[in-house]
Design an enzyme around this catalytic site. Structure first.
Site, PDB file in Angstrom:
ATOM      1  N   LYS A  22      -3.686 -13.764   3.662  1.00  0.00           N
ATOM      2  CA  LYS A  22      -4.672 -12.702   3.415  1.00  0.00           C
ATOM      3  C   LYS A  22      -5.207 -12.794   1.987  1.00  0.00           C
ATOM      4  CE  LYS A  22      -3.380  -8.376   2.142  1.00  0.00           C
ATOM      5  NZ  LYS A  22      -4.112  -7.792   1.020  1.00  0.00           N
ATOM      6  N   ASN A  23      -4.306 -12.991   1.018  1.00  0.00           N
ATOM      7  CA  ASN A  23      -4.729 -12.940  -0.381  1.00  0.00           C
ATOM      8  C   ASN A  23      -5.516 -14.172  -0.831  1.00  0.00           C
ATOM      9  OD1 ASN A  23      -3.676 -10.432  -0.593  1.00  0.00           O
ATOM     10  ND2 ASN A  23      -1.972 -10.980  -1.955  1.00  0.00           N
ATOM     11  N   CYS A 126      -4.489   0.208  -1.838  1.00  0.00           N
ATOM     12  CA  CYS A 126      -3.096   0.645  -1.691  1.00  0.00           C
ATOM     13  C   CYS A 126      -2.725   1.642  -2.779  1.00  0.00           C
ATOM     14  CB  CYS A 126      -2.148  -0.548  -1.832  1.00  0.00           C
ATOM     15  SG  CYS A 126      -1.800  -1.390  -0.302  1.00  0.00           S
ATOM     16  N   ARG A 131      -4.370   1.015 -10.817  1.00  0.00           N
ATOM     17  CA  ARG A 131      -4.676  -0.413 -10.859  1.00  0.00           C
ATOM     18  C   ARG A 131      -6.059  -0.563 -11.468  1.00  0.00           C
ATOM     19  NH1 ARG A 131      -3.065  -2.808  -5.058  1.00  0.00           N
ATOM     20  NH2 ARG A 131      -3.288  -4.810  -6.068  1.00  0.00           N
ATOM     21  N   ASP A 316       4.967  -8.510  -4.122  1.00  0.00           N
ATOM     22  CA  ASP A 316       4.635  -8.257  -2.714  1.00  0.00           C
ATOM     23  C   ASP A 316       5.819  -8.482  -1.775  1.00  0.00           C
ATOM     24  OD1 ASP A 316       2.107  -7.542  -3.417  1.00  0.00           O
ATOM     25  OD2 ASP A 316       1.111  -9.359  -2.690  1.00  0.00           O
ATOM     26  N   ARG A 408      -3.402  -4.226   8.192  1.00  0.00           N
ATOM     27  CA  ARG A 408      -4.214  -4.780   7.100  1.00  0.00           C
ATOM     28  C   ARG A 408      -3.689  -6.155   6.698  1.00  0.00           C
ATOM     29  NH1 ARG A 408      -4.041  -1.542   2.116  1.00  0.00           N
ATOM     30  NH2 ARG A 408      -5.086  -3.441   1.502  1.00  0.00           N
TER      31      ARG A 408
END
Ligand code: UD1
Length: 429
Positions: A22-23, A126, A131, A316, A408
């Site tokens: 995903k990232n 999130c 952030r 993560d 997600r």
């Protein structure tokens, strides 16, 4: 809202195919804005965040075509996206869209680099502490972009194009490094990025940008040099495999016991996490096709871990490791240094019988003999999956509520786990 019901207790045995990351997918899709030609991405995971980014890019005028299934392909094979930003019709990324996914803020870099302007809402995403985007803005300013902040929007302008420059990040930032790479690729002259993030997803994006005609060297190290080019082209690129999904399933097997092959996993992408699992008593065997994870008989040994930017232990995977350590034979300590407040899973794990004390950025976990199923609530992506891991080893039934966070970031989680013998099902509605 969907829920996931898990009856714990069984071991996991079998094969789990690891999806594309995903990232990496998100910044790769965003990189399509840098060219008027088509970017083809293979091995794209089927995730809610990918669909949402498709909508966000669509708003700028980007066409995303999803390739059909080819004969012989399984339901787990990634999809192919043909992304064409031939004409940018809108350079504004509105609050309604950006607030749903933080990474969409990154469109600011390719938009201002290619079109000379962008107006992008400050992000949401999130709920894991504040952030900020100050480093991303600083990086653009170093390349000659003028920045104004107005009504919750960042307005970036560079009517005469971007100019290469020196960017020295005060703290390692993945999003900042992606932003700098994309912007610098179309700047005139040379950009040097110091204290760059070294995550494998950065290297993957740099590889793709180079296929598009960019001149990037040093990706994967702390110093990246970008020679700007006037124009980028289309390319075809296959998304690197997801090291966080890999680590998550490795922890699930460590938790339940059993023996699972994580197919397409790349051990070099998660050395730190694999070392921690080995210390915890898990057998890890890299093979030609992935990583084999097994735990038979022996209990889980406690560990001391501090999260850090790559190649350190990833934030993560912090929640997943904590779930695992709730069943360790002794006391573990996990220190979170990347995001303050990324401990929302602690109170939910406690509902399952975990014993965890928080003091500042350190959690002390006293292993218990058994966890007991309960109703729990998922609060962010990685926290949600830590609850699934705990539930797999809990006695009785656990109901994980609000699973949209899981969707997600994890493709077909319940299918992948039930194929290995877990009793897990999704309840729609
Ligand atoms: C990315 C990942 C996320 C991962 C994180 C850290 C994606 C889509 N998301 O998020 O899954 O948890 O890296 O590995 O790839 N910071 C600032 N100012 C800024 C930017 C960051 O202070 O302008 C701080 C953050 O608050 C945090 C740290 O820097 O404390 C690292 O954040 P960063 O690496 O930028 O995270 P993301 O790119 O948002």
């Amino acid at each position: 809202m969907d829920r996931i019901r898990i009856a714990g207790g069984g071991k996991l045995h079998g094969t789990i195919p690891i999806s594309g990351a995903k990232n990496a997918t998100l910044p790769l899709m965003i990189a399509s804005l840098l060219t008027d030609q088509t970017l083809i991405l293979d091995n794209v995971p089927r995730l809610a965040d990918v669909g949402l980014l498709q909508r966000i890019l669509g708003n700028h005028g980007v066409d995303v075509m999803v390739g059909g299934k080819r004969p012989g392909e399984s339901q787990y094979d990634g999809q192919t996206l043909h992304i064409s930003a031939a004409r940018i019709v809108d350079t504004t990324a509105p609050y309604e869209l950006v607030s749903k996914m933080r990474a969409s803020f990154w469109v600011i870099a390719p938009l201002v680099a290619r079109i000379g302007e962008a107006k992008v809402s400050m992000p949401g995403g999130c709920a894991i502490g504040t952030r900020p985007v100050d480093f991303l803005i600083m990086a653009l300013a170093q390349l000659g972009v003028s920045i104004e902040i107005e009504g919750g929007y960042v307005i970036a302008r560079a009517p005469n194009g971007l100019k290469g420059g020196e960017i020295d990040f005060p703290k390692v930032t993945v999003g900042g490094t992606h932003t700098a790479l994309m912007a610098a690729s179309l700047a005139s002259g040379t950009t040097v990025i110091e204290n760059a993030a070294r995550e494998p997803e950065i290297t993957d994006v740099a590889d793709c940008l180079n296929k598009m005609g960019a001149k990037i060297t040093g990706a994967g190290t702390s110093r990246i040099v970008v020679e700007g080019v006037p124009k980028l082209n289309g390319a075809r690129h296959s998304v690197v495999s997801d090291r966080i999904e890999t680590g998550t399933y490795a922890m699930a097997v460590a938790m339940t016991g059993g023996d699972v092959m994580l197919e397409n996993a790349r051990p070099e992408q998660l050395q730190a996490a694999l070392e921690v699992l080995t210390q915890a008593g898990v057998d890890i065997t890299p093979t030609n096709s992935g990583i084999r994870v097994a735990r038979n008989g022996a209990g889980i040994a406690p560990v001391e871990v501090t999260t850090a930017p790559f190649p350190g232990f990833p934030t993560d995977l912090q929640a997943q490791l904590m779930a695992l350590m709730t069943r360790a034979k002794g006391t573990s300590r996990i220190t979170e240094t990347i995001f303050e407040n990324r401990f929302m899973h602690v109170q939910e794990l406690a509902r399952l019988g975990a014993r965890i004390q928080l003091a500042g950025e350190t959690a002390t976990i006293e292993g218990v003999d058994k966890l007991q199923g309960a109703q729990v609530m998922a609060t962010d992506l990685r926290a949600s999956v830590s609850l699934v891991i705990a539930a797999l080893a809990a006695e009785g039934e656990t109901m994980v509520n609000r699973v949209y966070h899981l969707d997600r970031g994890f493709e077909r989680l319940e299918d992948k786990l039930s194929a290995c013998g877990a009793t897990i099902e999704r309840i729609s509605g």
